[in-house]
Design an enzyme around this catalytic site. Structure first.
Site, PDB file in Angstrom:
ATOM      1  N   ASN A   1      17.201  -1.306 -14.182  1.00  0.00           N
ATOM      2  CA  ASN A   1      15.989  -1.742 -13.497  1.00  0.00           C
ATOM      3  C   ASN A   1      15.000  -2.119 -14.591  1.00  0.00           C
ATOM      4  O   ASN A   1      14.744  -1.321 -15.477  1.00  0.00           O
ATOM      5  CB  ASN A   1      15.454  -0.569 -12.651  1.00  0.00           C
ATOM      6  CG  ASN A   1      14.171  -0.908 -11.926  1.00  0.00           C
ATOM      7  OD1 ASN A   1      13.775  -2.072 -11.869  1.00  0.00           O
ATOM      8  ND2 ASN A   1      13.528   0.106 -11.371  1.00  0.00           N
ATOM      9  N   GLY A   2      14.472  -3.340 -14.566  1.00  0.00           N
ATOM     10  CA  GLY A   2      13.533  -3.766 -15.598  1.00  0.00           C
ATOM     11  C   GLY A   2      13.915  -5.143 -16.108  1.00  0.00           C
ATOM     12  O   GLY A   2      14.685  -5.862 -15.456  1.00  0.00           O
TER      13      GLY A   2
ATOM     14  N   LYS B   1       9.608  -3.100  -2.138  1.00  0.00           N
ATOM     15  CA  LYS B   1       8.574  -2.106  -1.863  1.00  0.00           C
ATOM     16  C   LYS B   1       7.804  -1.728  -3.126  1.00  0.00           C
ATOM     17  O   LYS B   1       6.592  -1.579  -3.107  1.00  0.00           O
ATOM     18  CB  LYS B   1       9.244  -0.869  -1.264  1.00  0.00           C
ATOM     19  CG  LYS B   1       8.303   0.262  -0.937  1.00  0.00           C
ATOM     20  CD  LYS B   1       7.590  -0.028   0.338  1.00  0.00           C
ATOM     21  CE  LYS B   1       6.552   1.007   0.686  1.00  0.00           C
ATOM     22  NZ  LYS B   1       5.471   0.383   1.474  1.00  0.00           N
TER      23      LYS B   1
ATOM     24  N   GLU C   1      -6.267  -8.176   4.320  1.00  0.00           N
ATOM     25  CA  GLU C   1      -5.085  -7.350   4.595  1.00  0.00           C
ATOM     26  C   GLU C   1      -4.385  -7.804   5.888  1.00  0.00           C
ATOM     27  O   GLU C   1      -3.156  -7.790   5.969  1.00  0.00           O
ATOM     28  CB  GLU C   1      -5.485  -5.867   4.656  1.00  0.00           C
ATOM     29  CG  GLU C   1      -4.392  -4.902   5.075  1.00  0.00           C
ATOM     30  CD  GLU C   1      -3.162  -4.867   4.157  1.00  0.00           C
ATOM     31  OE1 GLU C   1      -3.176  -5.468   3.072  1.00  0.00           O
ATOM     32  OE2 GLU C   1      -2.162  -4.246   4.566  1.00  0.00           O
TER      33      GLU C   1
ATOM     34  N   ARG D   1      13.770  -0.582  -2.110  1.00  0.00           N
ATOM     35  CA  ARG D   1      13.266  -1.025  -3.420  1.00  0.00           C
ATOM     36  C   ARG D   1      13.777  -2.414  -3.808  1.00  0.00           C
ATOM     37  O   ARG D   1      13.286  -3.018  -4.757  1.00  0.00           O
ATOM     38  CB  ARG D   1      13.708  -0.036  -4.505  1.00  0.00           C
ATOM     39  CG  ARG D   1      13.098   1.329  -4.359  1.00  0.00           C
ATOM     40  CD  ARG D   1      13.613   2.225  -5.456  1.00  0.00           C
ATOM     41  NE  ARG D   1      13.040   1.880  -6.731  1.00  0.00           N
ATOM     42  CZ  ARG D   1      11.997   2.489  -7.272  1.00  0.00           C
ATOM     43  NH1 ARG D   1      11.406   3.470  -6.645  1.00  0.00           N
ATOM     44  NH2 ARG D   1      11.551   2.119  -8.449  1.00  0.00           N
TER      45      ARG D   1
ATOM     46  N   TRP E   1      16.755  -6.200  -6.710  1.00  0.00           N
ATOM     47  CA  TRP E   1      15.760  -7.232  -6.395  1.00  0.00           C
ATOM     48  C   TRP E   1      15.782  -8.173  -7.580  1.00  0.00           C
ATOM     49  O   TRP E   1      15.419  -7.801  -8.691  1.00  0.00           O
ATOM     50  CB  TRP E   1      14.378  -6.585  -6.236  1.00  0.00           C
ATOM     51  CG  TRP E   1      13.311  -7.547  -5.797  1.00  0.00           C
ATOM     52  CD1 TRP E   1      12.992  -7.879  -4.519  1.00  0.00           C
ATOM     53  CD2 TRP E   1      12.406  -8.278  -6.644  1.00  0.00           C
ATOM     54  NE1 TRP E   1      11.953  -8.783  -4.516  1.00  0.00           N
ATOM     55  CE2 TRP E   1      11.581  -9.051  -5.800  1.00  0.00           C
ATOM     56  CE3 TRP E   1      12.231  -8.376  -8.014  1.00  0.00           C
ATOM     57  CZ2 TRP E   1      10.591  -9.886  -6.286  1.00  0.00           C
ATOM     58  CZ3 TRP E   1      11.240  -9.221  -8.513  1.00  0.00           C
ATOM     59  CH2 TRP E   1      10.433  -9.956  -7.642  1.00  0.00           C
TER      60      TRP E   1
ATOM     61  N   CYS F   1      14.463  -2.586  -7.425  1.00  0.00           N
ATOM     62  CA  CYS F   1      15.797  -2.150  -7.825  1.00  0.00           C
ATOM     63  C   CYS F   1      15.869  -0.627  -7.720  1.00  0.00           C
ATOM     64  O   CYS F   1      14.967   0.065  -8.173  1.00  0.00           O
ATOM     65  CB  CYS F   1      16.184  -2.560  -9.232  1.00  0.00           C
ATOM     66  SG  CYS F   1      16.283  -4.329  -9.467  1.00  0.00           S
TER      67      CYS F   1
ATOM     68  N   HIS G   1     -17.632 -23.829   3.759  1.00  0.00           N
ATOM     69  CA  HIS G   1     -17.539 -24.467   2.442  1.00  0.00           C
ATOM     70  C   HIS G   1     -16.138 -25.015   2.172  1.00  0.00           C
ATOM     71  O   HIS G   1     -15.765 -25.205   1.016  1.00  0.00           O
ATOM     72  CB  HIS G   1     -17.940 -23.473   1.347  1.00  0.00           C
ATOM     73  CG  HIS G   1     -19.356 -23.010   1.477  1.00  0.00           C
ATOM     74  ND1 HIS G   1     -20.423 -23.858   1.370  1.00  0.00           N
ATOM     75  CD2 HIS G   1     -19.879 -21.788   1.761  1.00  0.00           C
ATOM     76  CE1 HIS G   1     -21.550 -23.185   1.560  1.00  0.00           C
ATOM     77  NE2 HIS G   1     -21.245 -21.925   1.802  1.00  0.00           N
TER      78      HIS G   1
ATOM     79  N   LYS H   1      -0.486  -8.902   5.960  1.00  0.00           N
ATOM     80  CA  LYS H   1       0.545  -8.288   6.812  1.00  0.00           C
ATOM     81  C   LYS H   1       1.308  -9.359   7.570  1.00  0.00           C
ATOM     82  O   LYS H   1       2.524  -9.332   7.667  1.00  0.00           O
ATOM     83  CB  LYS H   1      -0.110  -7.367   7.847  1.00  0.00           C
ATOM     84  CG  LYS H   1      -0.294  -5.914   7.675  1.00  0.00           C
ATOM     85  CD  LYS H   1       0.686  -5.043   7.016  1.00  0.00           C
ATOM     86  CE  LYS H   1       0.922  -5.364   5.604  1.00  0.00           C
ATOM     87  NZ  LYS H   1       0.457  -4.583   4.549  1.00  0.00           N
TER      88      LYS H   1
ATOM     89  N   GLU I   1       3.619 -11.390   5.205  1.00  0.00           N
ATOM     90  CA  GLU I   1       4.743 -10.606   4.682  1.00  0.00           C
ATOM     91  C   GLU I   1       5.884 -10.471   5.679  1.00  0.00           C
ATOM     92  O   GLU I   1       7.040 -10.597   5.312  1.00  0.00           O
ATOM     93  CB  GLU I   1       4.276  -9.173   4.374  1.00  0.00           C
ATOM     94  CG  GLU I   1       3.666  -8.940   3.042  1.00  0.00           C
ATOM     95  CD  GLU I   1       3.195  -7.505   2.916  1.00  0.00           C
ATOM     96  OE1 GLU I   1       3.672  -6.810   2.026  1.00  0.00           O
ATOM     97  OE2 GLU I   1       2.334  -7.072   3.721  1.00  0.00           O
TER      98      GLU I   1
HETATM   99  C1  G6P Z   1       4.623  -4.570  -3.368  1.00  0.00           C
HETATM  100  C2  G6P Z   1       4.732  -4.253  -1.891  1.00  0.00           C
HETATM  101  C3  G6P Z   1       3.344  -4.238  -1.260  1.00  0.00           C
HETATM  102  C4  G6P Z   1       2.445  -3.263  -2.001  1.00  0.00           C
HETATM  103  C5  G6P Z   1       2.377  -3.582  -3.492  1.00  0.00           C
HETATM  104  C6  G6P Z   1       1.677  -2.500  -4.293  1.00  0.00           C
HETATM  105  O1  G6P Z   1       4.247  -5.890  -3.549  1.00  0.00           O
HETATM  106  O2  G6P Z   1       5.557  -5.211  -1.241  1.00  0.00           O
HETATM  107  O3  G6P Z   1       3.454  -3.823   0.096  1.00  0.00           O
HETATM  108  O4  G6P Z   1       1.166  -3.303  -1.440  1.00  0.00           O
HETATM  109  O5  G6P Z   1       3.699  -3.690  -4.029  1.00  0.00           O
HETATM  110  O6  G6P Z   1       2.447  -1.322  -4.237  1.00  0.00           O
HETATM  111  P1  G6P Z   1       1.899   0.121  -4.567  1.00  0.00           P
HETATM  112  O7  G6P Z   1       3.095   1.013  -4.468  1.00  0.00           O
HETATM  113  O8  G6P Z   1       1.338   0.079  -5.960  1.00  0.00           O
HETATM  114  O9  G6P Z   1       0.839   0.448  -3.569  1.00  0.00           O
END
Ligand code: G6P
Length: 612
Positions: free
Chosen positions: A100-101, A607, A485, A27, A74, A2, A508, A489, A492
């Site tokens: 926001n919250g 984000k 990772e 955001r 969001w 947000c 396993h 990616k 996502e």
């Molecule tokens: C969200 C984003 C991710 C990110 C994570 C941690 O879930 O979508 O891409 O890795 O937050 O964010 P930060 O700002 O703490 O690295």
């Protein structure tokens, strides 16, 4: 998570709010809205969907007001609909709130309003605030907001306007960032410095439990519970240069692509001034820990969320293998909820691009409350985590706009490589080996260019595999975090199902799913474990599973065994996780592009996750 923007001054507020929301859209982007105070009336527009849906509803000739608030959402409570979009207003539309919250006692607060016969227009936890503020006792909006917030349990960053108090925006913070921008006879507020950077360089960070009244004359900050002491004196800081420089897509279709291809430059910035050739170590001035303190460390624990957690996994491996200090990584939320034992000789490192992730911040506070020492590896300069840790390393990767992290992830790993070197040189790493690592770090931007040069090969592979339903990513030891990772990616941004495993775990369980329809990406570093990793590749091929290998090795067996081989430049093994991650970013990007996904703003994600 947000975005909030607000303004009071002399400019036409409508374009200013939309411009701010555009910067904040990363955001949260499921709905947006604005409220503008104009000639004693409050006008509110809101719309589900991306910001352009809202823009399409606004009058072509901007509303005449010069005070207003805006929000990009969001969803937490209530589906992403027009009704649930912020701002939320009271029944006569005089009070508007953006938030926001999460208001945890929203239901109880709603019930307390039953005698007032209020018609609730949304399913959100926020709307109740607008009604409560309208009904609260007090002569000013500040008093009524304060009275309301004293009844609220939960987290908030919020901004409120009232048709009866033209030129005033009241803001408050408890757990979600609120940053006040100081202008010339004008004041701004936003949940993110980047939205303020084009208007001012002077900002004040509201702390938890504080509120402020913004007018054209300035801001008055006070404690929400005014029985508490509140800070006084000069508190503004300057927005750093790297944020005030506008960061755009650089002519590319997506921020993500720009951020991937910028990585040799961003890593150069992360390394800048941190290589100490005199002692063949890393110079990390912000740690606030001297060698005498560091030599006594018994353990290091790394905490983060999402890609920051995976970066922590790679970092733990770097530190443990080079500095020989036991080191592990854990998701920040899991850590804080299991009532962790905080050990005296343990150093805690929190990792965060934004510096605002709620769970990472909460873990930081829990450790500090229990007397532990916390360092931060953070990109967001002046962010809440950066301000609350005992010391740390700024990534200096510049603003990261795409929701999926790429350049920040690579800079996190670069910070860990520097820290591992620094710790190892305090312990028993020789100056000669330190010197060799410094040469390797110096060459890192060029090695990244070399890894980016795999793009054509990666495109061919993406063209072949982007329609599969599911993929595995595997890696052993230091390659394991890279596998996690890489899968993250792909999930996502392309929405292709992917699972990651330590290569040794394949037999396993997951091997049961290997088939000609399910490819595996094998991270196969040219290191001491090459033969072991090669054996995992052979196991996959023996079950007719297609295999895509990422490696530095030129071993002939790879070309005859794997279906595709992506060769990245050779480097010191310490840097393998940095270099081997890059083709995986490109793979995810090109699969997502071929599938026509919303690459910079993938569905359901945000984000910066500033709620629990
Ligand atoms: C969200 C984003 C991710 C990110 C994570 C941690 O879930 O979508 O891409 O890795 O937050 O964010 P930060 O700002 O703490 O690295």
């Amino acid at each position: 998570m947000c975005g909030i923007i607000g303004y009071t001054g002399h400019q036409s507020v409508q374009p200013l709010l939309i411009d701010g929301l555009r910067t904040l859209e990363y955001r949260g982007y499921d709905s947006s809205g604005i409220s503008i105070l104009s000639r004693g009336k409050l006008k509110t527009w809101k719309a589900a969907g991306k910001l352009d849906s809202l823009v399409g509803q606004l009058p072509a000739k901007p509303s005449s007001g010069s005070t207003g608030i805006g929000h990009t959402r969001w969803a937490t409570h209530g589906a992403p609909t027009d009704e649930n979009a912020h701002p939320h207003t009271n029944n006569d539309g005089a009070i508007a709130v953006v938030h926001n919250g999460i208001i945890e006692n929203a239901d109880a607060l709603k019930q307390s309003l039953a005698p007032h016969n209020i018609a609730f227009a949304s399913d959100t936890d926020t709307e109740v605030l607008a009604h409560l503020i309208a009904l609260a006792p007090g002569n000013t909006l500040t008093e009524r907001v304060r009275h309301t917030l004293l009844k609220v349990n939960g987290t908030y960053g919020l901004a409120v306007v009232d048709a009866n108090e033209p030129g005033v925006v009241v803001v408050a913070r408890n757990g979600s960032p609120v940053i006040i921008g100081h202008g010339d006879n004008e004041m701004f507020v936003a949940s993110d410095m980047s939205a303020l950077a084009r208007h001012t360089r002077e900002v004040s960070h509201l702390e938890d439990g504080e509120m402020a009244k913004l007018t054209t004359k300035g801001c008055e900050i006070s404690a929400i519970d005014d029985r508490l002491l509140h800070r006084t004196g000069q508190r503004s800081t300057i927005i750093p240069e790297e944020i005030s420089q506008q960061y755009d897509r650089g002519g590319y279709e997506h921020y993500l692509y720009r951020e991937i291809t910028d990585q040799s430059e961003t890593v150069r910035r992360t390394l800048g001034g941190r290589i100490d050739r005199r002692f063949n170590t890393a110079h990390l001035g912000g740690l606030n820990l001297d060698a005498r303190e560091l030599i006594n460390l018994g353990r290091i624990r790394i905490l983060g969320c999402g890609s920051a957690y995976y970066a922590g996994g790679a970092g733990a491996d770097m530190i443990e293998s080079l500095a020989r200090i036991p080191c592990s990584a854990e998701p920040a939320a899991e850590f804080r909820y299991r009532n962790p034992v905080i050990e005296r000789d343990t150093l805690y490192i929190v990792v965060s691009q934004s510096g605002e992730t709620f769970d990472t911040l909460a873990a930081t506070r829990e450790i500090k409350r229990k007397g532990g020492r916390v360092l931060g590896i953070v990109n967001g300069v002046g962010s809440t985590i950066a301000r609350e840790v005992d010391g740390g390393i700024y990534m200096h990767a510049g603003p990261e706009m795409s929701v999926a992290s790429t350049k920040a992830y690579t800079s996190m790993l670069t910070c860990f490589a520097l820290l591992a070197l620094h710790l190892a040189r305090i312990r028993d790493l020789s100056p000669q080996r330190g010197g060799a690592l410094i040469d390797a770090l110096d060459a890192l931007p060029d090695l990244i260019e070399g890894a980016l040069a795999t793009e054509e090969k990666v495109i061919t592979i993406a063209e072949q595999y982007h329609r599969v339903n599911s993929l595995f990513f595997i890696g052993r030891a230091s390659a394991c975090a890279t596998a996690h990772e890489g899968a993250q990616k792909l999930k996502e941004i392309s929405y292709i199902h992917a699972e990651s495993y330590p290569a040794s775990e394949l037999k396993h369980g997951p091997l049961a799913l290997i088939s000609p329809e399910t490819p595996t990406v094998v991270i196969l570093p040219d290191d001491d474990l090459f033969e072991k990793s090669f054996a995992s590749l052979a196991e996959i091929k023996a079950r007719q599973g297609p295999a895509i290998v990422v490696t530095q090795s030129t071993d002939d067996r790879l070309n005859t065994t794997a279906d595709a081989v992506i060769n990245v430049p050779a480097s010191d093994p310490l840097l393998h996780p940095i270099i081997m991650g890059i083709p995986l970013q490109l793979f995810a990007y090109h699969c997502a592009r071929l599938l026509k996904r919303d690459i910079d703003q993938p569905r359901n994600l945000a984000k910066s996750v500033t709620v629990e």
